[in-house]
Design a protein around this motif. Sequence first.
Motif, short mmCIF file in Angstrom:
data_model
loop_
_atom_site.label_atom_id
_atom_site.label_comp_id
_atom_site.label_asym_id
_atom_site.label_seq_id
_atom_site.Cartn_x
_atom_site.Cartn_y
_atom_site.Cartn_z
N ARG A 32 122.45 67.43 0.53
CA ARG A 32 122.60 66.36 1.52
C ARG A 32 124.00 65.75 1.54
O ARG A 32 124.34 65.02 2.47
N ASN B 220 116.65 61.78 -1.37
CA ASN B 220 115.19 61.70 -1.54
C ASN B 220 114.74 62.75 -2.54
O ASN B 220 114.03 63.69 -2.20
N SER C 253 114.03 70.14 5.58
CA SER C 253 114.79 69.02 6.15
C SER C 253 116.21 69.41 6.55
O SER C 253 116.80 68.79 7.43
N ASP D 289 106.02 60.53 -0.26
CA ASP D 289 107.06 59.51 -0.22
C ASP D 289 106.50 58.16 0.19
O ASP D 289 107.01 57.11 -0.19
N HIS E 169 110.74 70.29 -4.39
CA HIS E 169 112.04 69.82 -3.94
C HIS E 169 112.74 70.88 -3.10
O HIS E 169 113.32 70.59 -2.04
N GLU F 75 119.65 67.79 -4.58
CA GLU F 75 119.72 66.79 -3.51
C GLU F 75 121.16 66.45 -3.18
O GLU F 75 121.53 66.31 -2.01
N THR G 58 121.28 59.54 2.70
CA THR G 58 120.02 59.07 2.14
C THR G 58 119.44 60.17 1.27
O THR G 58 119.10 61.25 1.75
N SER H 46 115.62 59.17 -9.40
CA SER H 46 115.81 57.87 -8.76
C SER H 46 116.54 56.91 -9.69
O SER H 46 117.30 56.04 -9.25
N PRO I 206 116.52 51.95 0.43
CA PRO I 206 116.76 53.40 0.46
C PRO I 206 117.69 53.83 -0.66
O PRO I 206 118.56 53.07 -1.11
N LEU I 207 117.50 55.07 -1.10
CA LEU I 207 118.34 55.64 -2.16
C LEU I 207 119.62 56.18 -1.51
O LEU I 207 119.79 57.37 -1.30
N LYS I 208 120.51 55.25 -1.21
CA LYS I 208 121.75 55.58 -0.50
C LYS I 208 122.93 54.96 -1.22
O LYS I 208 122.88 53.80 -1.63
N ARG J 18 111.09 71.07 0.33
CA ARG J 18 111.40 69.91 1.17
C ARG J 18 112.84 69.94 1.66
O ARG J 18 113.10 69.62 2.83
#
Length: 412
Positions: A224, A211, A265, A338, A258, A220, A209, A108, A16-18, A261
């Motif tokens: 987030r 995304n 979310s 995804d 983006h 993002e 996380t 990413s 995961p991108l964390k 989304r």
Amino acid sequence: MKTNSSNSLLTVPTGPLKISELPPNGVDTSSESTHLSLVIPTYKERDNIKNVVSILSQLLDESIPGKYELIVVDDDSPDRTWEVAESLTTEYPQLRVMRRQQERGLSSAVIRGWQAATGSVLGVIDGDLQHPPEVLMQLLRSIEQGADIAVASRHVEGGGVSSWSVVRRFLSRGAQLLGLVILPGVLGRVSDPMSGYFMVRRSAIANATLNPVGYKILLEVIGRGKVDQVAEVGYVFCERKEGESKVTWKQYIDYIHHLVRLRLSTGRVGRLSRKVNFPVGRFFRFGLVGFSGVFVDLTVFYLLRTVIHLGLTRSTILSAGVAIINNFLWNDLWTFGDISRRQRDPHQRFKRFLKFSVICLAGVILQALIINFLYNVLGINQYLAKLIAIAVATIWNFWINLKLSWRVTDVK
């Protein structure tokens, strides 16, 4: 973990991108042995990278000597940018290089670089000298004065663009206004939401996380992360001197994708989705794609009947087939993007298409059975029965496709 071909290259993080609270070396960032980790994402920047590293190193050596690191993350450039950058590590000891061979994408790349970073402050700057390096220290001072994120903006005092065309200026401002409509809670906090030049405290995005879609990672991070105080510093965006521009229409499409989304979310839809344990946002996208398929079906049917003069049955079958292809491609790209990005092999995509087609055919049969039962057995109005049947078939198509067509299998 994937490893690179050269021992001196950084290992590319996976999963995961964390971003973790502690850096990979496990050292508490409060000690600030590395204060700033600045990621430079690159693709075909062979002509620029040496100059970029030299300028940034000189600037940071004067300001925070020994307390920074530069991390070049290259997406396996065909001009071997990563190799040029790696050759500079003996001259610039604060430089680290990562070569990504399995993933692509600027956003990413930045996150993978941050995952390998050891600093308490994480930053990003372009590798083409379009972001003036002298603004770095103003951004860092803003963080040190209490900001959770410091953004270099073209739209505040001291900011601007050097020689953009009227069209590009219009698109940039239009994208900003669109963002304010779709996602005011995020876009309203910064004047330049499409900026790719900023710094953020590690603690502000730790354990979130991420995304991102396309190039615009700032959305993002703000959407987030735990970002309370935002600071902005004006800068003039410069035209590149070497290499080719990477601005395309796809960037603007990714930007809109983006925004939608993030809206789904982080807003009420996202909260509802988590509460009922149902992917409401994904279902909404699936429904929009299905709605577009109706127009594709009708348009192709009209052209086949009136322009080519095909028979009714053949026109119906062909238009339905084109609509199914349309729906599959958009669902593969957007609704389940995804997942499909982890299954890039053409054979896997063809398998998804076959499953999707069979499931949609089963949905048509299910719809016919339901409308006949409601109309002929229960006596419900035929149009109301049709709407109920469409609703049930849509849920069927979505849920079964989610579980079967876009199930992650055969991932290497």
